[in-house]
Design an enzyme around this catalytic site. Structure first.
Site, PDB file in Angstrom:
ATOM      1  N   THR A 181      -5.249  -4.537  -3.936  1.00 22.88           N
ATOM      2  CA  THR A 181      -5.593  -3.228  -4.477  1.00 22.88           C
ATOM      3  C   THR A 181      -7.091  -3.160  -4.696  1.00 22.88           C
ATOM      4  OG1 THR A 181      -3.486  -3.328  -5.632  1.00 22.88           O
ATOM      5  CG2 THR A 181      -5.013  -1.658  -6.382  1.00 22.88           C
ATOM      6  N   ARG A 209       8.926   1.420  -1.033  1.00 24.25           N
ATOM      7  CA  ARG A 209       8.555   0.732  -2.275  1.00 24.25           C
ATOM      8  C   ARG A 209       7.226   1.253  -2.807  1.00 24.25           C
ATOM      9  NH1 ARG A 209       3.837  -2.481  -3.808  1.00 24.25           N
ATOM     10  NH2 ARG A 209       4.466  -3.868  -5.518  1.00 24.25           N
ATOM     11  N   GLY A 211       4.370   0.359  -5.963  1.00 27.15           N
ATOM     12  CA  GLY A 211       3.970  -0.606  -6.980  1.00 27.15           C
ATOM     13  C   GLY A 211       3.353   0.065  -8.193  1.00 27.15           C
ATOM     14  N   ASP A 212       2.511  -0.674  -8.886  1.00 26.63           N
ATOM     15  CA  ASP A 212       1.966  -0.178 -10.161  1.00 26.63           C
ATOM     16  C   ASP A 212       0.743   0.716 -10.002  1.00 26.63           C
ATOM     17  OD1 ASP A 212       0.604  -2.648  -9.305  1.00 26.63           O
ATOM     18  OD2 ASP A 212      -0.576  -2.387 -11.121  1.00 26.63           O
ATOM     19  N   THR A 232      -4.570  -4.999 -10.513  1.00 22.69           N
ATOM     20  CA  THR A 232      -4.176  -5.453  -9.185  1.00 22.69           C
ATOM     21  C   THR A 232      -3.269  -6.658  -9.352  1.00 22.69           C
ATOM     22  OG1 THR A 232      -4.947  -6.380  -7.079  1.00 22.69           O
ATOM     23  CG2 THR A 232      -6.303  -6.851  -9.015  1.00 22.69           C
ATOM     24  N   GLY A 233      -2.199  -6.708  -8.561  1.00 21.70           N
ATOM     25  CA  GLY A 233      -1.305  -7.855  -8.689  1.00 21.70           C
ATOM     26  C   GLY A 233       0.098  -7.548  -8.226  1.00 21.70           C
ATOM     27  N   GLY A 235       2.953  -5.806  -8.496  1.00 21.47           N
ATOM     28  CA  GLY A 235       3.134  -4.541  -9.188  1.00 21.47           C
ATOM     29  C   GLY A 235       4.385  -4.395 -10.014  1.00 21.47           C
TER      30      GLY A 235
END
Length: 314
Positions: A181, A209, A211-212, A232-233, A235
């Site tokens: 990200t 899908r 993510g965060d 970032t990671g 999610g």
């Protein structure tokens, strides 16, 4: 109030960026790759810094900064977005204004050159906070935002990663163990904070899908009462922990410093089984990051200058 007195009330501006976190170690990058990534991070900082140094607002700064990173194929956002399992590029982005807590986000868009600008348009030119898929693409076109063909996003390196993932039957998460990200948080001279985040998601993601990154309160949040955060990671864990809002809540409710709040929440993410990092800036002028991975592409700038870093020991 005299002009001199008003000038004394001005806040020292700050800008913090990230370009993803994960297993980012020296033996995984060539000298040329490292040089290019550092240059790209510095260019992004220069772009946002020019706006903030001229007295511009934090929202303009984070959007412009993230656009630079979206345009660079080294990062998993915009032009460097990873491929879905079916071989498409689907992008997510979010932006938030700490002054009034207005926010905009998009998920699963496929044709806008700079997804962060669609997120801002959702915030400013629609009654909604989040749009997705074909509807978000249609909204982007109606707003006159620059579109790009599929081949613009389809970089050879990202296709290689998808093919490697399929060949090795690697798990759901990223083939190179990097969560790519990009994000920016800023404090302007008026004391307002803003956050922006953009991503291509995970290599080989399926079933639309999300993510965060585009989830307000998970991967992106800004509140002048506390801070601005971009994450970032992995999610799914950041969503479950409500990472970005949780950091702001700890600062606002508990009186934590930005660093203490970020470290505490990242420790929670790790306990849940997740990894990644966050960048944080507060109206008090705190500018920090926290990550539980070997490295994170990152940098910060202020009137004193700019610094970029990649590895965990920097």
């Amino acid at each position: 109030m005299t002009t001199a007195a008003h000038a004394q009330e001005k806040t020292d501006w700050k800008l913090v960026i990230h370009g993803g976190a994960g297993v980012i170690e020296r033996d995984r990058l060539t000298a040329e790759q490292e040089k290019e990534i550092r240059a790209a991070l510095d260019l992004a900082l220069q772009t946002g810094s020019r706006i903030l140094a001229a007295g511009g607002d934090s929202l303009d700064a984070v959007e412009a900064t993230v656009k630079v990173l979206e345009n660079d194929p080294h990062f998993n956002a915009g032009r460097g977005a990873v491929f879905t399992y079916d071989g498409a590029n689907e992008m997510d982005a979010a932006i938030m204004d700490g002054e009034n807590r207005e926010a905009g986000a998009v998920a699963g868009i496929t044709a806008t050159k700079n997804p962060i600008s669609v997120a801002r348009a959702v915030m400013e030119d629609s009654p909604h906070v989040m749009l997705s898929g074909a509807g978000a693409d249609q909204f982007s076109r109606e707003q006159g935002l620059e579109q790009a063909p599929p081949e613009y996003f389809a970089t050879p390196e990202r296709r290689r990663q998808l093919e490697e993932m399929k060949a090795k039957k690697i798990s759901w998460f990223d083939v190179d163990l990097k969560y790519g990200t990009v994000g920016a948080v800023a404090l302007d001279s008026e004391g307002h904070v803003a956050a922006a985040t953009s991503t291509g998601g995970l290599t080989g993601k399926r079933w639309d899908r999300i993510g965060d990154s585009p989830i307000i309160g998970a991967g992106t949040y800004a509140d002048d009462r506390a801070c601005a955060v971009s994450a970032t990671g992995s999610g799914e864990y950041f969503i479950r922990a409500g990472v970005a809002h949780e950091i702001c809540a700890r600062i606002r409710m508990k009186g934590d410093t930005a660093k203490a709040a970020a470290d505490a929440v990242m420790a929670e993410v790790k306990e849940l089984g997740g990894s990644g990092g966050v960048i944080v800036v507060s109206p008090k002028g705190e500018a920090t990051w926290s990550f539980n991975t070997p490295g994170m592409y990152r940098g910060q700038a202020s009137a004193e200058g700019r610094t970029v870093a990649i590895f965990g020991d920097e």
